[in-house]
Each structure stands twice: as C-alpha cells, then as structure tokens.
Design a protein around this motif. Structure first.
Motif, PDB file in Angstrom:
ATOM      1  N   VAL A 389      62.340 -14.978   6.076  1.00  0.00           N
ATOM      2  CA  VAL A 389      60.858 -15.494   6.018  1.00  0.00           C
ATOM      3  C   VAL A 389      60.269 -16.618   5.099  1.00  0.00           C
ATOM      4  O   VAL A 389      59.402 -17.418   5.615  1.00  0.00           O
ATOM      5  CB  VAL A 389      59.618 -14.074   6.431  1.00  0.00           C
ATOM      6  N   ALA A 390      61.071 -16.342   4.220  1.00  0.00           N
ATOM      7  CA  ALA A 390      61.038 -16.963   2.723  1.00  0.00           C
ATOM      8  C   ALA A 390      61.289 -18.038   2.462  1.00  0.00           C
ATOM      9  O   ALA A 390      60.488 -19.244   1.728  1.00  0.00           O
ATOM     10  CB  ALA A 390      61.535 -16.506   1.486  1.00  0.00           C
ATOM     11  N   THR A 391      62.450 -19.216   3.671  1.00  0.00           N
ATOM     12  CA  THR A 391      61.845 -19.974   4.052  1.00  0.00           C
ATOM     13  C   THR A 391      61.002 -20.808   4.557  1.00  0.00           C
ATOM     14  O   THR A 391      61.502 -21.971   4.146  1.00  0.00           O
ATOM     15  CB  THR A 391      63.475 -20.235   4.910  1.00  0.00           C
ATOM     16  N   VAL A 392      60.072 -20.127   5.160  1.00  0.00           N
ATOM     17  CA  VAL A 392      59.188 -21.366   5.398  1.00  0.00           C
ATOM     18  C   VAL A 392      57.615 -20.438   5.258  1.00  0.00           C
ATOM     19  O   VAL A 392      56.484 -21.024   4.829  1.00  0.00           O
ATOM     20  CB  VAL A 392      58.657 -21.032   7.086  1.00  0.00           C
ATOM     21  N   ARG A 393      57.764 -19.439   4.233  1.00  0.00           N
ATOM     22  CA  ARG A 393      56.047 -18.913   3.720  1.00  0.00           C
ATOM     23  C   ARG A 393      57.009 -18.595   1.972  1.00  0.00           C
ATOM     24  O   ARG A 393      57.414 -17.047   2.159  1.00  0.00           O
ATOM     25  CB  ARG A 393      56.413 -17.209   4.683  1.00  0.00           C
ATOM     26  N   PRO A 394      56.451 -19.505   1.735  1.00  0.00           N
ATOM     27  CA  PRO A 394      56.718 -18.911  -0.177  1.00  0.00           C
ATOM     28  C   PRO A 394      55.903 -18.116  -0.821  1.00  0.00           C
ATOM     29  O   PRO A 394      56.259 -17.408  -1.832  1.00  0.00           O
ATOM     30  CB  PRO A 394      56.757 -20.160  -0.280  1.00  0.00           C
ATOM     31  N   ASP A 395      54.837 -17.570   0.181  1.00  0.00           N
ATOM     32  CA  ASP A 395      53.701 -17.024  -0.657  1.00  0.00           C
ATOM     33  C   ASP A 395      54.091 -15.852  -0.622  1.00  0.00           C
ATOM     34  O   ASP A 395      54.294 -15.102   0.844  1.00  0.00           O
ATOM     35  CB  ASP A 395      52.364 -16.979   0.305  1.00  0.00           C
ATOM     36  N   ARG A 396      53.608 -14.724  -1.799  1.00  0.00           N
ATOM     37  CA  ARG A 396      54.665 -12.948  -1.057  1.00  0.00           C
ATOM     38  C   ARG A 396      53.490 -12.159   0.040  1.00  0.00           C
ATOM     39  O   ARG A 396      54.501 -11.583   0.685  1.00  0.00           O
ATOM     40  CB  ARG A 396      54.563 -12.355  -2.593  1.00  0.00           C
ATOM     41  N   ASP A 397      52.233 -12.426  -0.357  1.00  0.00           N
ATOM     42  CA  ASP A 397      51.673 -11.199   0.333  1.00  0.00           C
ATOM     43  C   ASP A 397      51.747 -12.179   1.927  1.00  0.00           C
ATOM     44  O   ASP A 397      51.684 -10.910   2.895  1.00  0.00           O
ATOM     45  CB  ASP A 397      50.648 -11.734  -0.456  1.00  0.00           C
ATOM     46  N   ASP A 398      51.373 -12.675   2.084  1.00  0.00           N
ATOM     47  CA  ASP A 398      51.770 -13.768   2.903  1.00  0.00           C
ATOM     48  C   ASP A 398      53.101 -13.350   3.976  1.00  0.00           C
ATOM     49  O   ASP A 398      53.390 -13.226   5.311  1.00  0.00           O
ATOM     50  CB  ASP A 398      51.749 -15.565   3.795  1.00  0.00           C
ATOM     51  N   ARG A 399      54.175 -13.649   2.922  1.00  0.00           N
ATOM     52  CA  ARG A 399      55.646 -13.257   3.377  1.00  0.00           C
ATOM     53  C   ARG A 399      55.630 -11.305   3.825  1.00  0.00           C
ATOM     54  O   ARG A 399      56.679 -11.334   5.314  1.00  0.00           O
ATOM     55  CB  ARG A 399      56.428 -13.098   2.383  1.00  0.00           C
ATOM     56  N   SER A 400      55.157 -10.756   3.273  1.00  0.00           N
ATOM     57  CA  SER A 400      55.052  -9.612   3.883  1.00  0.00           C
ATOM     58  C   SER A 400      55.080  -8.855   5.124  1.00  0.00           C
ATOM     59  O   SER A 400      54.651  -8.032   6.495  1.00  0.00           O
ATOM     60  CB  SER A 400      54.042  -8.425   2.756  1.00  0.00           C
ATOM     61  N   ALA A 401      53.319  -9.545   5.097  1.00  0.00           N
ATOM     62  CA  ALA A 401      52.743  -9.302   5.818  1.00  0.00           C
ATOM     63  C   ALA A 401      53.352 -10.036   7.381  1.00  0.00           C
ATOM     64  O   ALA A 401      53.167  -9.350   8.621  1.00  0.00           O
ATOM     65  CB  ALA A 401      51.207 -10.591   6.584  1.00  0.00           C
ATOM     66  N   ARG A 402      54.303 -11.132   7.326  1.00  0.00           N
ATOM     67  CA  ARG A 402      54.785 -12.025   8.771  1.00  0.00           C
ATOM     68  C   ARG A 402      56.391 -10.548   9.265  1.00  0.00           C
ATOM     69  O   ARG A 402      56.576 -10.548  10.238  1.00  0.00           O
ATOM     70  CB  ARG A 402      55.391 -12.850   8.240  1.00  0.00           C
ATOM     71  N   VAL A 403      56.848 -10.131   8.038  1.00  0.00           N
ATOM     72  CA  VAL A 403      57.844  -8.902   8.593  1.00  0.00           C
ATOM     73  C   VAL A 403      57.471  -7.968   9.131  1.00  0.00           C
ATOM     74  O   VAL A 403      57.894  -7.621   9.877  1.00  0.00           O
ATOM     75  CB  VAL A 403      57.968  -8.561   6.498  1.00  0.00           C
ATOM     76  N   ARG A 404      56.817  -7.566   9.118  1.00  0.00           N
ATOM     77  CA  ARG A 404      55.389  -6.171   9.608  1.00  0.00           C
ATOM     78  C   ARG A 404      55.272  -6.681  10.935  1.00  0.00           C
ATOM     79  O   ARG A 404      55.856  -5.675  12.113  1.00  0.00           O
ATOM     80  CB  ARG A 404      54.572  -6.123   8.843  1.00  0.00           C
ATOM     81  N   GLU A 405      54.975  -8.088  10.938  1.00  0.00           N
ATOM     82  CA  GLU A 405      54.811  -8.494  13.246  1.00  0.00           C
ATOM     83  C   GLU A 405      56.066  -9.042  12.868  1.00  0.00           C
ATOM     84  O   GLU A 405      55.672  -8.419  14.304  1.00  0.00           O
ATOM     85  CB  GLU A 405      54.031 -10.287  12.424  1.00  0.00           C
ATOM     86  N   LEU A 406      57.160  -8.616  12.226  1.00  0.00           N
ATOM     87  CA  LEU A 406      58.545  -9.334  13.161  1.00  0.00           C
ATOM     88  C   LEU A 406      59.454  -7.931  13.768  1.00  0.00           C
ATOM     89  O   LEU A 406      60.003  -8.485  14.380  1.00  0.00           O
ATOM     90  CB  LEU A 406      59.383  -9.875  12.288  1.00  0.00           C
TER      91      LEU A 406
END
Length: 530
Positions: A389-406
C-alpha cells in the motif's frame, strides 16, 4: 537425531494371513505438546492396493502419513494400540533404522519438490542415491529410464541439471523418479500431482497405478477428489483429526454418508465455461502483449521458452494461460510482471508502454503459488500488506485504513492483521497474498497457479473471491494454471501455449466446446473427472 517421541504398543506378531498387509495402524494418536491433532485413526493398506486419504488443510492427513516413515514433525508424540509398518512394530524404531527404510523399502513423494531436492546436486545424483543395488555402470541408463517413465523430456540433459533449472512440474516428476528408484514395497505420495499439468498428471497417475498392480502398496494423500476417484481402490476422509468416512472409492464418491464428504464433493469445480465479456469496440485493453520472445541458455545451449506470444486483457476480464509443463506459462507470468525482460516484443498498460518504472510503481500485482516463500516470516499480516500500500499511499493513517479495507475485501477477520503467516491456514495465507497484490492499486493482476496447493473447499473460496474482485473492480487478470477445471470456472478467455508458442486462443466456452489444436484436445482429454 529424531525429535519424535513414541509410546510403545504391545508386541505385534503378524499372522500369515496378514503377510500382504504392509501397514496396519490401530487407534493412532498424534500430539504436539498438550494438543492432540490426530484422534484414534485406524488404517491399513495391502500389496496391490491404492489407498487415498483426503481432507481439508489441517485435517491431519499429512501428519498421519508422515508418521508412517518417522517424519511426523518436531516434538510429535505418537501413541497407538498397533503401529505395524512392513511387518515390524515401528513405534520404537530408531531414526537410524528409519533412514535405512526410507528410500529403499518406502518411497516418499512430498508436495514441495523445491525443498525436497538438494539445489547443489544434479537431478541424476538425487535419483542415483537410491540405486545402491544397481551396478555402477548401469546407473546412468537406469536414471534416464526412470526420468522417462515419469514424463521428463530429454532425460540425458535433465539428469545433469539442478532442481532450480527445471520447471515446477519437472521438479515434481524428478522427485517421483527418486522415490521409485529404490524399488520400494510401499509408496507414500503426499499431493504428488499438485504441480503437474493434466497430461503429465495422467501419466504419473498411470505410473502410480502400475506400482500397485506390480504388487506394491500405495498411500495417496490428495485434496483432488477427481484424481482420487480415478485411481484409488479405497478412500479415507479426514476432518479435524478424525476419520469421518471410509470405504471403497466408488461407494464414498457416489453415495457419501458424511456431511463433510458431501461438502468436499460439492466444492469440486464443474459446470459450463464462463461466458465471454461483451465487446467494447472503443475500449483500450488493460494490458496488451505483442510478439513476446524469451530465450534461456541451458548447458550452453539456447532454449526458446516463449516465442511470438500475443494477447490482450480487458477490464473485468480473466484471461487464462494454460499449457503443459514447460510450455512457457510461468515465463509469460515473469515477462508480464517485469521479473524478466523479453528478448523481443512489446507490452502496453492502458495503451502506454509497459516500462520498468510503472512495474516498480506496482501497476501490476502478482499472486504467486507459494505464499509462504514470498512472505517475510518476521512480518505480521498488516505489515506485509502495508508495504504494498505504501507505494501509492505514503500517509501512515491513510495506509492503515487501506490495509483494513483490503483485509475486509479478501474476507479476512481484523484479528488476522496482527498475526504472522505461520499462524494462518493455507487459504488465509493466500488471501493475504491477494490483499498484498491489490495494495498498490494495480491495473492488472497476474495469478500464477494461485490455488493449486489449496484443498478443494478453500480453493473454491479463493476462486469465488477472484470472481468477485473482477466483477466489482476495473482490474484485469491473467490467470495461469494447469488445472482446466479451475480455468473453466473462472476464465472468460483462454490462451493455450505449446512449447512456447500460442497453439490457440479464444473464448473459454469456444475452446472447451470445440478445441482446434491437438495440444488443447490432449489437455482436455486428460482432465480427471468425478
């Protein structure tokens, strides 16, 4: 040194009537620490018989069969009322005694040939190790004959290669040849055809049956009920460490008594091919390949792995790439994902050149067969997915939310995020594999044999997940598989490869209904069915 603890049973003296019974187990219990994983299993197998053991991942089938050769695992405690192997009480057999039996009187074929074969030794040396009773001058001819018998082409070349120089199917066949080399009385095969295409699978299954008909006993562990129904005489169905049903294979398959057996049979891929997508004349394909070519050098000789391969993938479309072992399927996957650079040909993503830059940016996701080998065992699930996820979402909070979505998208519970891969089942690990592949928001997903190592019910769940993803997103999928039953269920179009070239391609429905090439007809004729 053995790390298995045995609890001795009463002395056993086989009767004359039992002379052909090579394995007789009564009330087998296997525990690790305080946890018992096999509960009171009874089984026997006679010369001339193929006994199949089936069940889901974690059912206890593999640990049961591996206990028969002293390989139940580190810290295993084995107890039984009777544990007779090859006419001897084997509960108190030393590791030194087990080593004298394995490979000579018992041939063992494991699923993971890459770890079972020594990468520093040639295939010929691996097979020769069991030929202690064959005169030295005759061993080379014997090795080449064994490699030929299991369907390995050019045996005089392959015997001089090492395991990492062979395809996955060729490695598995080399392992089978090694198991047969010592002319054993008993053959234990744990998922022996998982990595094989259907034509080689048919050849190997014929070979397994021939071993039984020649007077050997065969124990086959498999999650493929079609394979079991094709060659087994009897079948044992295991669930959660227990035998839930056993009997003649036709009786169990045609009239299953247990609910679990019925569920396994219901999960077998079947039915008509998936219809093609409606044409969209103005739509730009997600991915296009034109004239791909790749040549390797093997023992200083050029070998063309892929030659003039072209195909397109549309949005929401699953394109299956199928063919026999060595046809170039995995090389195509490596070219598309950028792990290899083609010698010739071009590739495009949404009409733009497919460059090293967009490959690094995660525009193409890869779901590999061996999820365990592709994960860092030190990482938790959320870290594994977050890296992508970090390759397209550098913001840590945004990244954590995307991990939960996936994780939610692949139907993993939130509790899985803080676990390590080793704490997950095979199906859960493959879901993590898919979530990671989707983490970079790819336009194309390449699935290289993603379900071949999974049991039948978990396989059905992963196929449903992939179908759901393609229906609900604009992603395209290249699905590489040797299992035509799976391909029929999932793919809209097929590309059939034969020795590196495209033998035919078209809608899955058309290819299955009216195959034009001899290669396709050969593949379809070899598909085992219930």
């Amino acid at each position: 040194m053995s790390t298995t603890t045995a609890v001795s049973a009463a002395p056993q003296t086989p009767s004359v009537a039992d002379a052909d019974t090579l394995v007789r187990i009564e009330n087998l219990r296997i525990a690790f620490g305080d946890t018992e994983v096999v509960h009171g299993v009874d089984l026997s197998v006679r010369r001339g018989e193929v006994l199949a053991i089936v069940g889901e991942s974690g059912s206890g089938k593999s640990v049961t069969t591996r206990s028969l050769v002293g390989l139940a695992g580190v810290g295993a405690r084995i107890a039984a009322d009777r544990f007779e192997i090859l006419g001897e009480n084997a509960l108190d057999r030393s590791e030194r005694r087990w080593r004298s039996v394995r490979g000579r009187r018992v041939g063992l074929v494991l699923q993971d040939a890459l770890t079972a074969l020594d990468p520093l030794r040639t295939i010929g040396a691996e097979v020769t190790e069991a030929l202690v009773d064959v005169p030295r001058r005759e061993r080379t001819d014997r090795v080449e004959a064994l490699l030929t018998s299991v369907g390995i082409p050019d045996p005089e070349v392959k015997r001089r290669q090492r395991s990492f120089q062979l395809s996955g199917g060729q490695r598995q066949r080399a392992l089978i040849a090694s198991a047969l080399a010592g002319d054993p009385d008993l053959i234990i095969a744990d998922e022996p055809t998982t990595a094989l295409d259907v034509t080689v699978q048919a050849q190997v299954l014929d070979l397994v049956v021939a071993q039984a008909r020649a007077g050997r006993a065969v124990i086959l562990v498999s999650h493929d009920l079609a394979v079991v129904s094709a060659i087994a005489d009897r079948v044992i169905v295991m669930h959660d460490g227990h035998i839930v049903e056993q009997g003649p294979v036709r009786t169990v398959i045609d009239a299953p008594a247990a609910d679990h057996t019925r569920a396994l049979i219901a999960a077998v891929p079947r039915g008509t091919a998936r219809p093609p997508l409606a044409d969209a004349p103005d739509a730009v394909p997600v991915f296009s390949a034109n004239g791909l070519r790749k040549t390797y050098r093997v023992l200083r000789c050029p070998v063309v792995a892929v030659d003039d391969v072209s195909f397109d993938v549309a949005e929401n479309e699953v394109v299956g790439v199928v063919g026999e072992s060595g046809s170039g399927k995995s090389t195509v996957a490596e070219l598309v994902t950028g792990l290899l650079t083609p010698d010739a040909g071009e590739m495009w993503l949404h009409g733009a050149p497919h460059t090293a830059a967009n490959r690094r940016a995660g525009a193409i996701g890869l779901v590999a067969q061996d999820s365990v080998a592709s994960f860092d065992p030190r990482y938790t699930v959320d870290r594994i997915v977050a890296e992508s996820v970090a390759t397209v979402r550098p913001d840590r909070d945004d990244r954590s939310a995307r991990v939960r979505e996936l994780l939610d998208a692949v139907h993993l519970p939130s509790s899985a995020a803080h676990r390590h891969p080793r704490e997950l089942s095979g199906g859960q690990r493959q879901r993590v594999n898919i979530a990671r592949a989707l983490g970079s928001s790819p336009r194309l997903l390449v699935c290289d044999e993603p379900v071949s190592a999974l049991d039948i019910s978990v396989q059905a769940q992963i196929l449903d997940l992939l179908r759901e993803l393609t229906e609900n997103t604009d992603i395209g999928v290249v699905f590489i598989s040797h299992d035509l039953s799976v391909v029929r269920q999932l793919c809209h179009r097929l590309v059939v490869l034969d020795r590196g070239r495209v033998a035919e391609q078209g809608s899955a429905a058309a290819v299955f209904a009216n195959p034009r090439s001899s290669c396709t007809r050969r593949l379809l004729d070899a598909v085992p069915t219930l």
